[in-house]
Design a protein around this motif. Structure first.
Motif, PDB file in Angstrom:
ATOM      1  N   ILE A 107      45.689  71.094  22.672  1.00 60.60           N
ATOM      2  CA  ILE A 107      46.223  71.661  23.899  1.00 60.60           C
ATOM      3  C   ILE A 107      45.614  70.909  25.078  1.00 60.60           C
ATOM      4  O   ILE A 107      44.395  70.927  25.266  1.00 60.60           O
ATOM      5  CB  ILE A 107      45.888  73.164  24.028  1.00 60.60           C
ATOM      6  N   LEU A 108      46.451  70.250  25.858  1.00 63.51           N
ATOM      7  CA  LEU A 108      45.996  69.513  27.031  1.00 63.51           C
ATOM      8  C   LEU A 108      46.382  70.307  28.275  1.00 63.51           C
ATOM      9  O   LEU A 108      47.573  70.436  28.587  1.00 63.51           O
ATOM     10  CB  LEU A 108      46.620  68.119  27.061  1.00 63.51           C
ATOM     11  N   VAL A 109      45.390  70.853  28.943  1.00 62.62           N
ATOM     12  CA  VAL A 109      45.627  71.670  30.136  1.00 62.62           C
ATOM     13  C   VAL A 109      45.615  70.739  31.340  1.00 62.62           C
ATOM     14  O   VAL A 109      44.565  70.303  31.804  1.00 62.62           O
ATOM     15  CB  VAL A 109      44.565  72.774  30.276  1.00 62.62           C
ATOM     16  N   GLY A 110      46.804  70.414  31.835  1.00 60.45           N
ATOM     17  CA  GLY A 110      46.971  69.438  32.897  1.00 60.45           C
ATOM     18  C   GLY A 110      47.638  68.184  32.350  1.00 60.45           C
ATOM     19  O   GLY A 110      47.304  67.723  31.258  1.00 60.45           O
ATOM     20  N   GLY A 111      48.589  67.664  33.102  1.00 58.25           N
ATOM     21  CA  GLY A 111      49.341  66.501  32.640  1.00 58.25           C
ATOM     22  C   GLY A 111      49.091  65.258  33.473  1.00 58.25           C
ATOM     23  O   GLY A 111      49.995  64.432  33.640  1.00 58.25           O
ATOM     24  N   THR A 175      42.668  69.363  34.930  1.00 61.78           N
ATOM     25  CA  THR A 175      43.692  69.688  35.922  1.00 61.78           C
ATOM     26  C   THR A 175      43.366  69.022  37.257  1.00 61.78           C
ATOM     27  O   THR A 175      42.340  68.363  37.409  1.00 61.78           O
ATOM     28  CB  THR A 175      43.785  71.212  36.133  1.00 61.78           C
ATOM     29  N   ASN A 176      44.226  69.276  38.227  1.00 61.45           N
ATOM     30  CA  ASN A 176      44.005  68.726  39.559  1.00 61.45           C
ATOM     31  C   ASN A 176      42.948  69.553  40.302  1.00 61.45           C
ATOM     32  O   ASN A 176      41.878  69.061  40.638  1.00 61.45           O
ATOM     33  CB  ASN A 176      45.331  68.697  40.332  1.00 61.45           C
ATOM     34  N   HIS A 177      43.237  70.836  40.517  1.00 60.68           N
ATOM     35  CA  HIS A 177      42.279  71.703  41.209  1.00 60.68           C
ATOM     36  C   HIS A 177      42.139  73.066  40.524  1.00 60.68           C
ATOM     37  O   HIS A 177      41.627  73.999  41.144  1.00 60.68           O
ATOM     38  CB  HIS A 177      42.706  71.932  42.669  1.00 60.68           C
ATOM     39  N   GLN A 178      42.593  73.182  39.286  1.00 59.34           N
ATOM     40  CA  GLN A 178      42.594  74.495  38.633  1.00 59.34           C
ATOM     41  C   GLN A 178      41.692  74.545  37.393  1.00 59.34           C
ATOM     42  O   GLN A 178      41.938  75.321  36.467  1.00 59.34           O
ATOM     43  CB  GLN A 178      44.029  74.879  38.243  1.00 59.34           C
TER      44      GLN A 178
END
Length: 278
Positions: A107-111, A175-178
């Protein structure tokens, strides 16, 4: 449904299963040539003859599925002696139990850049890759492998709550900011590996926050971060290799311990050795 149709269904849905084949039969036995299939949830298709022989083979198959390890079962249809199964027919069978485990669920959280590079490297390694993001543009990026499951949602909290995670899931947060939002949602959930792509300073700050919020220390200790073996990686592609190396170490080490083989070197030991060498 035939055995091979069920095997195809399990493969498509990434569910483990075992194929049982009679590879040798001597004397009086119910079947001399037969196969059956057992799914990870215990469903069976086909028969190798029933009775105590099949019952014991099924018990051994369930254990083989849990261990993710193929094996051979030998049984004599007698009440005493080596390999006796407790019946009076007098014959003997040798059965091969071929286990086809689930592909590792990643599971990759953020693409973003790094998780795209991880996805590109993970697909050829037979990972079942799922990418989550709140930006459709990231999921639609041309570098995202076609074989990935792309999951879009309004928040990472919602996306993660809908995931069917279990103790074999592998999760990487980038993620970016999450990151903190994602971490809060993931820490209570089961996973074999939970990694966060972040600097040591950021990780330290997050851990302090979690402690202040009353999160149990054993949950915080599950977090692997900074994630990836220390190979001096800088580019997304190099970081992807370092992360996948640590994931493979976690998977292979768990299998070695389950099979009774010597324990693999822990990722922290590899990181330390690499840092000293550099």
């Amino acid at each position: 449904m035939s055995i091979f149709q069920q095997a195809c269904l399990c493969e498509n849905k990434n569910r483990s299963f075992a194929l049982i084949h009679i590879i040798e039969s001597r004397g009086s036995t119910p079947r001399h040539s037969a196969s059956m299939l057992v799914t990870e949830t215990g469903e069976t298709i086909g028969t190798i003859g029933g009775g105590m022989m099949e019952r014991l083979v099924l018990d051994r198959t369930r254990q083989a599925l849990a261990d993710e390890c193929s094996c051979v079962f030998q049984g004599r249809m007698a009440r005493q002696g080596e390999h006796a199964v407790g019946s009076d027919c007098g014959g003997a069978m040798t059965v091969h139990i071929a286990v086809y485990p689930r592909r590792p669920s990643l599971i990759l959280v953020g693409g973003g850049h790094v998780n795209r590079a991880i996805a590109q490297a993970a697909v050829p390694l037979n990972f079942d890759v799922h990418v989550l993001d709140t930006w459709q543009e990231s999921l639609d990026h041309p570098d995202m492998p076609a074989a990935c499951h792309r999951i879009y949602g309004n928040s990472f909290t919602t996306l993660i709550s809908d995931l069917p995670l279990d103790d074999k899931s592998l999760v990487i947060i980038a993620t970016n900011h999450q990151d903190k939002e994602s971490l809060d949602a993931l820490l209570p959930r089961p996973a074999r590996f939970l990694g966060l792509l972040a600097s040591s300073r950021k990780v330290h700050h997050f851990k302090q926050q979690l402690q202040q919020e009353g999160v149990a220390q054993e949950q915080i200790a599950r977090l692997r971060s900074p994630v990836g073996l220390d190979i001096g990686a800088e580019t997304p592609q190099e970081i992807a290799i370092s992360v996948l190396a640590e994931l493979l170490l976690a998977i292979k080490g768990a299998k070695k311990m389950a099979s009774g083989k010597p324990e693999a070197i822990h990722a922290d030991e590899v990181k330390m050795a690499t840092s000293v060498a550099m």
